[in-house]
Design a protein around this motif. Structure first.
Motif, PDB file in Angstrom:
ATOM      1  N   VAL A 140       0.699  -0.866  -0.037  1.00 41.55           N
ATOM      2  CA  VAL A 140       0.152  -0.259   0.146  1.00 41.55           C
ATOM      3  C   VAL A 140       1.193   1.123  -0.087  1.00 41.55           C
ATOM      4  CG1 VAL A 140      -2.008  -0.805   1.314  1.00 41.55           C
ATOM      5  CG2 VAL A 140      -0.354  -0.303   2.412  1.00 41.55           C
ATOM      6  N   GLY A 141       0.240   2.338  -0.225  1.00 36.58           N
ATOM      7  CA  GLY A 141       0.851   3.615  -0.292  1.00 36.58           C
ATOM      8  C   GLY A 141       0.540   4.566  -0.419  1.00 36.58           C
ATOM      9  N   GLY A 142       1.084   6.079  -1.164  1.00 36.85           N
ATOM     10  CA  GLY A 142       0.535   7.103  -1.537  1.00 36.85           C
ATOM     11  C   GLY A 142       1.746   8.026  -1.838  1.00 36.85           C
ATOM     12  N   GLY A 143       1.517   9.141  -3.085  1.00 37.46           N
ATOM     13  CA  GLY A 143       2.715   9.769  -3.622  1.00 37.46           C
ATOM     14  C   GLY A 143       1.363  11.349  -3.704  1.00 37.46           C
ATOM     15  N   ALA A 144       2.413  12.027  -4.983  1.00 36.82           N
ATOM     16  CA  ALA A 144       2.030  12.897  -5.036  1.00 36.82           C
ATOM     17  C   ALA A 144       2.530  12.878  -6.944  1.00 36.82           C
ATOM     18  CB  ALA A 144       2.530  14.362  -4.799  1.00 36.82           C
ATOM     19  N   GLY A 145       2.107  13.604  -7.782  1.00 41.10           N
ATOM     20  CA  GLY A 145       2.602  13.971  -8.898  1.00 41.10           C
ATOM     21  C   GLY A 145       2.506  15.895 -10.091  1.00 41.10           C
ATOM     22  N   VAL A 146       2.515  15.343 -11.113  1.00 43.69           N
ATOM     23  CA  VAL A 146       2.301  16.652 -11.487  1.00 43.69           C
ATOM     24  C   VAL A 146       1.497  16.350 -13.143  1.00 43.69           C
ATOM     25  CG1 VAL A 146       5.054  16.811 -12.910  1.00 43.69           C
ATOM     26  CG2 VAL A 146       3.240  19.067 -13.260  1.00 43.69           C
ATOM     27  N   HIS A 147       0.576  17.149 -13.328  1.00 48.15           N
ATOM     28  CA  HIS A 147      -0.281  16.680 -14.844  1.00 48.15           C
ATOM     29  C   HIS A 147       0.252  17.851 -15.725  1.00 48.15           C
ATOM     30  CE1 HIS A 147      -2.392  13.092 -13.885  1.00 48.15           C
ATOM     31  NE2 HIS A 147      -2.519  13.383 -12.914  1.00 48.15           N
ATOM     32  N   PHE A 148       0.371  17.630 -17.078  1.00 44.15           N
ATOM     33  CA  PHE A 148       0.438  18.704 -18.395  1.00 44.15           C
ATOM     34  C   PHE A 148      -0.781  18.209 -18.770  1.00 44.15           C
ATOM     35  CE2 PHE A 148       4.829  18.332 -16.438  1.00 44.15           C
ATOM     36  CZ  PHE A 148       5.096  19.503 -16.339  1.00 44.15           C
ATOM     37  N   ALA A 149      -1.744  19.502 -18.888  1.00 43.21           N
ATOM     38  CA  ALA A 149      -2.712  18.915 -20.005  1.00 43.21           C
ATOM     39  C   ALA A 149      -2.697  19.401 -21.181  1.00 43.21           C
ATOM     40  CB  ALA A 149      -4.085  18.911 -18.951  1.00 43.21           C
ATOM     41  N   GLU A 150      -3.353  19.318 -22.391  1.00 47.45           N
ATOM     42  CA  GLU A 150      -3.269  19.738 -23.457  1.00 47.45           C
ATOM     43  C   GLU A 150      -4.524  20.148 -24.509  1.00 47.45           C
ATOM     44  OE1 GLU A 150       0.092  21.941 -26.351  1.00 47.45           O
ATOM     45  OE2 GLU A 150      -0.663  19.810 -27.521  1.00 47.45           O
ATOM     46  N   LEU A 151      -5.040  20.747 -25.080  1.00 42.70           N
ATOM     47  CA  LEU A 151      -6.406  20.572 -25.434  1.00 42.70           C
ATOM     48  C   LEU A 151      -6.715  21.311 -27.163  1.00 42.70           C
ATOM     49  CD1 LEU A 151      -8.798  22.425 -22.871  1.00 42.70           C
ATOM     50  CD2 LEU A 151      -8.177  19.857 -23.942  1.00 42.70           C
ATOM     51  N   THR A 152      -7.232  20.648 -27.924  1.00 37.96           N
ATOM     52  CA  THR A 152      -6.739  21.478 -29.237  1.00 37.96           C
ATOM     53  C   THR A 152      -9.006  21.122 -29.435  1.00 37.96           C
ATOM     54  OG1 THR A 152      -4.975  19.878 -29.676  1.00 37.96           O
ATOM     55  CG2 THR A 152      -6.567  20.697 -31.763  1.00 37.96           C
ATOM     56  N   TYR A 153      -9.714  22.209 -29.570  1.00 39.16           N
ATOM     57  CA  TYR A 153     -10.465  22.339 -30.440  1.00 39.16           C
ATOM     58  C   TYR A 153     -10.787  22.092 -31.416  1.00 39.16           C
ATOM     59  CZ  TYR A 153     -10.476  24.478 -26.536  1.00 39.16           C
ATOM     60  OH  TYR A 153      -9.663  25.253 -24.448  1.00 39.16           O
ATOM     61  N   LYS A 154     -11.572  20.751 -32.405  1.00 42.73           N
ATOM     62  CA  LYS A 154     -11.849  20.201 -33.449  1.00 42.73           C
ATOM     63  C   LYS A 154     -13.346  20.165 -33.836  1.00 42.73           C
ATOM     64  CE  LYS A 154      -9.408  17.346 -34.589  1.00 42.73           C
ATOM     65  NZ  LYS A 154      -8.842  16.003 -34.917  1.00 42.73           N
ATOM     66  N   ASP A 155     -13.485  20.457 -35.503  1.00 40.03           N
ATOM     67  CA  ASP A 155     -14.762  20.930 -35.935  1.00 40.03           C
ATOM     68  C   ASP A 155     -15.824  21.570 -35.240  1.00 40.03           C
ATOM     69  OD1 ASP A 155     -13.725  17.909 -36.735  1.00 40.03           O
ATOM     70  OD2 ASP A 155     -14.236  17.239 -35.058  1.00 40.03           O
ATOM     71  N   VAL A 156     -15.155  22.508 -34.978  1.00 42.17           N
ATOM     72  CA  VAL A 156     -16.407  23.833 -34.694  1.00 42.17           C
ATOM     73  C   VAL A 156     -15.093  24.593 -36.297  1.00 42.17           C
ATOM     74  CG1 VAL A 156     -16.651  23.893 -32.786  1.00 42.17           C
ATOM     75  CG2 VAL A 156     -14.825  24.867 -33.075  1.00 42.17           C
ATOM     76  N   SER A 157     -16.672  26.070 -36.128  1.00 43.74           N
ATOM     77  CA  SER A 157     -15.507  27.262 -37.219  1.00 43.74           C
ATOM     78  C   SER A 157     -14.365  27.563 -36.582  1.00 43.74           C
ATOM     79  CB  SER A 157     -16.766  28.503 -37.516  1.00 43.74           C
ATOM     80  OG  SER A 157     -16.626  28.861 -36.397  1.00 43.74           O
ATOM     81  N   GLU A 158     -13.346  28.944 -37.080  1.00 44.65           N
ATOM     82  CA  GLU A 158     -12.207  29.492 -36.463  1.00 44.65           C
ATOM     83  C   GLU A 158     -12.398  29.866 -35.880  1.00 44.65           C
ATOM     84  OE1 GLU A 158      -8.210  31.818 -37.531  1.00 44.65           O
ATOM     85  OE2 GLU A 158      -9.749  31.492 -39.708  1.00 44.65           O
ATOM     86  N   ALA A 159     -14.343  30.749 -35.655  1.00 42.68           N
ATOM     87  CA  ALA A 159     -13.965  31.513 -34.592  1.00 42.68           C
ATOM     88  C   ALA A 159     -14.332  31.032 -33.192  1.00 42.68           C
ATOM     89  CB  ALA A 159     -15.449  32.610 -35.388  1.00 42.68           C
ATOM     90  N   VAL A 160     -15.144  29.972 -34.195  1.00 41.10           N
ATOM     91  CA  VAL A 160     -15.900  29.612 -32.525  1.00 41.10           C
ATOM     92  C   VAL A 160     -14.338  29.039 -31.501  1.00 41.10           C
ATOM     93  CG1 VAL A 160     -16.611  27.866 -31.466  1.00 41.10           C
ATOM     94  CG2 VAL A 160     -18.220  29.056 -33.096  1.00 41.10           C
ATOM     95  N   SER A 161     -13.578  28.561 -32.447  1.00 48.19           N
ATOM     96  CA  SER A 161     -12.511  27.410 -32.092  1.00 48.19           C
ATOM     97  C   SER A 161     -11.805  28.927 -31.059  1.00 48.19           C
ATOM     98  CB  SER A 161     -11.781  26.841 -32.796  1.00 48.19           C
ATOM     99  OG  SER A 161     -10.478  26.827 -32.188  1.00 48.19           O
ATOM    100  N   ASN A 162     -11.544  29.882 -31.889  1.00 52.15           N
ATOM    101  CA  ASN A 162     -10.851  30.700 -31.074  1.00 52.15           C
ATOM    102  C   ASN A 162     -11.513  30.951 -30.034  1.00 52.15           C
ATOM    103  OD1 ASN A 162      -9.142  31.500 -33.177  1.00 52.15           O
ATOM    104  ND2 ASN A 162      -9.966  32.802 -34.266  1.00 52.15           N
TER     105      ASN A 162
END
Length: 222
Positions: A140-162
């Motif tokens: 058993v145990g436990g710990g910690a970490g760091v996440h790096f997340a990235e989002l890419t918006y698709k299938d919508v108009s450029e204005a909505v993506s911006n």
């Protein structure tokens, strides 16, 4: 506003690097620990893992939840005593999530998808529960970490993506806290297989929490 959002996005990417670029940093950090661990303790192990996690929460309002996501990663296990060990893990996951958001014209709705990718680096302390004399190890145990997340918006108009980039951003980093339990079985002198479960709580812009399960293989290096 559009150019401002793009400029901020470019500045963030140049400061933190892309997800593939970070993966090289994480893997290099893991491999750099091998000689350190070998010098400090016997029983050093290096291995790979696959897993599945079911997380609550969503990247932003109007998007579906994260739900189930596959995980692939590497780990190094550094024994400190006969029962106490530290593990360092690097892993990646990705998912395509559907969303609905207001469109360009008043009253319109656009349906799109967002490609979500996540790279994480953890450190965990593990305490063995059985006498270390047989092939079976329960811990058993436990710990910690760091996440790096990235989002890419698709299938919508450029204005909505911006507009989405302006409102929700394209990347985020956050800390994770987790508890874990697992079991490992030795296969001779060199190999062992393991199964592990964790409860994860990830902070940051894209808060998410839930259970994860893993199976994997370790190679004893000494």
């Amino acid at each position: 506003m559009r150019e401002s959002a793009r400029a901020r996005g470019s500045a963030r990417l140049s400061r933190f690097g892309s997800i593939p670029g970070r993966s090289w940093v994480v893997m290099s950090a893991l491999l750099a620990l091998v000689p350190l661990g070998a010098a400090r303790a016997t029983g050093l192990q290096l291995g790979a893992r696959i897993g599945y996690t079911d997380l609550s929460g969503s990247p932003f309002q109007g998007a579906d939840s994260f739900q189930g996501t596959e995980i692939v990663g590497l780990q190094i296990v550094l024994p400190l005593t006969r029962r106490l060990a530290v593990s360092v893990e690097g892993e990646g996951s990705s998912e395509t999530i559907d969303f609905s958001t207001p469109g360009e014209s008043a009253g319109s709705i656009e349906d799109g998808t967002v490609d979500w990718s996540d790279l994480a680096l953890y450190a965990s302390a593990r305490l063995g529960l059985l006498p270390p004399s047989g092939p079976l190890e329960v811990y058993v145990g436990g710990g910690a970490g760091v996440h790096f997340a990235e989002l890419t918006y698709k299938d919508v108009s450029e204005a909505v993506s911006n507009a989405l980039e302006e409102k929700h951003g394209t990347e985020d980093s956050g800390l994770e806290w987790h508890g874990l339990a697992g079991a490992s079985v030795g296969l001779g002198q060199l190999l062992s297989v393991f199964a592990e479960t964790r409860y994860r709580d990830v902070t940051g812009e894209f808060d998410r929490r839930g259970w994860a399960g893993y199976v994997g293989l370790n190679l004893r290096l000494d």
